[in-house]
Design a protein around this motif. Structure first.
Motif, mmCIF file in Angstrom:
data_model
loop_
_atom_site.group_PDB
_atom_site.id
_atom_site.type_symbol
_atom_site.label_atom_id
_atom_site.label_comp_id
_atom_site.label_asym_id
_atom_site.label_seq_id
_atom_site.Cartn_x
_atom_site.Cartn_y
_atom_site.Cartn_z
ATOM 1 N N ASP A 6 0.831 -1.218 0.000
ATOM 2 C CA ASP A 6 0.000 0.000 0.000
ATOM 3 C C ASP A 6 0.863 1.264 0.000
ATOM 4 N N LEU A 7 1.631 1.439 -1.070
ATOM 5 C CA LEU A 7 2.499 2.618 -1.184
ATOM 6 C C LEU A 7 1.665 3.856 -1.505
ATOM 7 N N PRO A 8 2.188 5.052 -1.195
ATOM 8 C CA PRO A 8 1.440 6.279 -1.530
ATOM 9 C C PRO A 8 1.341 6.469 -3.045
ATOM 10 N N ASN A 9 0.409 7.316 -3.475
ATOM 11 C CA ASN A 9 0.190 7.540 -4.919
ATOM 12 C C ASN A 9 1.433 8.064 -5.620
ATOM 13 N N THR A 10 2.304 8.714 -4.846
ATOM 14 C CA THR A 10 3.512 9.303 -5.434
ATOM 15 C C THR A 10 4.615 8.279 -5.697
ATOM 16 N N ALA A 11 4.420 7.016 -5.299
ATOM 17 C CA ALA A 11 5.481 6.000 -5.454
ATOM 18 C C ALA A 11 5.807 5.790 -6.934
ATOM 19 N N THR A 12 7.087 5.554 -7.219
ATOM 20 C CA THR A 12 7.531 5.341 -8.600
ATOM 21 C C THR A 12 7.290 3.890 -9.011
ATOM 22 N N HIS A 13 7.436 3.640 -10.326
ATOM 23 C CA HIS A 13 7.316 2.262 -10.828
ATOM 24 C C HIS A 13 8.347 1.350 -10.173
ATOM 25 N N LYS A 14 9.559 1.901 -10.015
ATOM 26 C CA LYS A 14 10.632 1.098 -9.430
ATOM 27 C C LYS A 14 10.295 0.728 -7.975
ATOM 28 N N GLN A 15 9.779 1.705 -7.228
ATOM 29 C CA GLN A 15 9.392 1.411 -5.845
ATOM 30 C C GLN A 15 8.282 0.365 -5.801
ATOM 31 N N ARG A 16 7.348 0.470 -6.740
ATOM 32 C CA ARG A 16 6.243 -0.504 -6.752
ATOM 33 C C ARG A 16 6.745 -1.900 -7.084
ATOM 34 N N ALA A 17 7.675 -1.979 -8.044
ATOM 35 C CA ALA A 17 8.214 -3.290 -8.424
ATOM 36 C C ALA A 17 8.969 -3.916 -7.250
ATOM 37 N N HIS A 18 9.751 -3.089 -6.552
ATOM 38 C CA HIS A 18 10.487 -3.574 -5.388
ATOM 39 C C HIS A 18 9.519 -4.097 -4.321
ATOM 40 N N ALA A 19 8.461 -3.332 -4.095
ATOM 41 C CA ALA A 19 7.478 -3.738 -3.082
ATOM 42 C C ALA A 19 6.773 -5.035 -3.476
ATOM 43 N N ARG A 20 6.473 -5.204 -4.783
ATOM 44 C CA ARG A 20 5.810 -6.447 -5.238
ATOM 45 C C ARG A 20 6.675 -7.663 -4.935
ATOM 46 N N LEU A 21 7.988 -7.493 -5.145
ATOM 47 C CA LEU A 21 8.916 -8.590 -4.875
ATOM 48 C C LEU A 21 8.879 -8.956 -3.391
ATOM 49 N N ARG A 22 8.919 -7.938 -2.538
ATOM 50 C CA ARG A 22 8.870 -8.180 -1.083
ATOM 51 C C ARG A 22 7.552 -8.858 -0.688
ATOM 52 N N GLU A 23 6.463 -8.392 -1.284
ATOM 53 C CA GLU A 23 5.160 -9.005 -0.981
ATOM 54 C C GLU A 23 5.185 -10.493 -1.335
ATOM 55 N N ALA A 24 5.714 -10.817 -2.512
ATOM 56 C CA ALA A 24 5.722 -12.212 -2.966
ATOM 57 C C ALA A 24 6.543 -13.080 -2.017
ATOM 58 N N GLN A 25 7.699 -12.552 -1.598
ATOM 59 C CA GLN A 25 8.552 -13.325 -0.676
ATOM 60 C C GLN A 25 7.826 -13.593 0.635
#
Ligand SMILES: [Zn+2]
Length: 296
Positions: free
Chosen positions: A242-261
């Motif tokens: 649940d990143l803020p709306n201002t998060a970049t694509h790179k931040q979102r991709a990093h977060a998706r990886l962490r979520e999956a782990q």
């Protein structure tokens, strides 16, 4: 409750996954209380009650301050409160003075919220390494009675690990050790020299190990070996950063990886812990410390 089952030490590294993952990816809202720790705490306390297990909660100061109403529920359920430090900074990245200040900040928060003074410590990410063995001296000076940060996992580098896998008094500079005990995380050492080290004590490893192998490894790891979980691994709902709306694509991709782990570990942890609790008695670290220190 008396039990003839072998005894293991159960711990929860009590932190807010959302704070940590948001800080890791550089999201601006990382200090805010995450949306899931209250739900995760309900799940942890409910499962431990069902299993008649008590645990040590190694509490992260910054998580406790963001959720000031949660610790008293943990204490009321009969669990021990330990310290996981304050800011989740690796010990080896701090000076001794910074480390002492981090310990004091966490202790002040824990004392303020619970009235309890923690006597046990677990380093963030088991980060007391060969270059930061001074941390044991600081822990003793700061009044801690035991450390639970040694984890002889092949996945961790530059370990400051003694050969002993059983609980033991630490030999510090000057010899006496000031009475600080070490309670290592459970590791299954197969065979003699050259055998494998299989880290069977952590829920993050349970996602890739068959349950039967975890149980066999814990039997071989010896009495009072340590188990650790995180609240997010018992979350009944999928983790989303649940990143803020201002998060970049790179931040979102990093977060998706962490979520999956983390979601992989989350799916396995409750079932494995139930299987462990059927075979072992699970007690808090402080109780083991009281038993051993009396006999030493
Ligand atoms: Zn942690």
């Amino acid at each position: 409750m008396t039990s003839s089952r072998p005894t293991l030490l159960l711990s929860i590294d009590y932190e807010d996954w959302h704070q940590l993952v948001r800080r890791r990816v550089g999201a601006s809202n990382w200090r805010e209380a995450g949306p899931a720790l209250a739900r995760q705490t309900d799940a942890v306390l409910g499962l431990l009650d069902e299993l008649h297990a008590r645990a040590t909660f190694f509490v992260l100061g910054m998580a406790a301050r963001a959720h000031p109403d949660l610790l008293e529920r943990i204490v009321a359920a009969g669990h021990e409160i330990g310290s996981h430090g304050d800011a989740h900074a690796p010990v080896h990245a701090q000076t001794p003075q910074e480390f002492a200040a981090d310990l004091r900040a966490a202790r002040a928060t824990i004392e303020d919220l619970t009235g309890c003074t923690p006597i046990g410590y677990r380093a963030p990410a088991f980060s007391i390494t060969k270059t930061s063995e001074w941390a044991y001296r600081v822990l003793a000076e700061e009044g801690f009675a035991y450390d639970a940060s040694q984890h002889d996992s092949p996945a961790l580098r530059d370990r400051a690990v003694a050969c002993a896998s059983a609980p033991h008094r630490l030999e510090l500079d000057g010899g006496t050790g000031n009475g600080l005990w070490e309670f290592p995380v459970a590791v299954w050492r197969t065979g003699r020299a050259g055998g494998l080290r299989i880290p069977v004590g952590g829920a993050s490893y349970w996602q890739v190990l068959p349950t039967a192998l975890v149980l066999r490894g814990l039997t071989e790891a010896g009495p009072f070996a340590g188990l650790y979980l995180h609240p997010n691994e018992l979350d009944p709902e999928p983790l989303r950063a649940d990143l803020p709306n201002t998060a970049t694509h790179k931040q979102r991709a990093h977060a998706r990886l962490r979520e999956a782990q983390r979601n992989g570990a989350r799916r396995r942890a409750p079932g494995v812990l139930k299987a462990i609790a059927r075979r072992f008695e699970l007690i808090p670290y402080g109780e083991a410390h009281a038993r051993l220190d009396r006999c030493a």
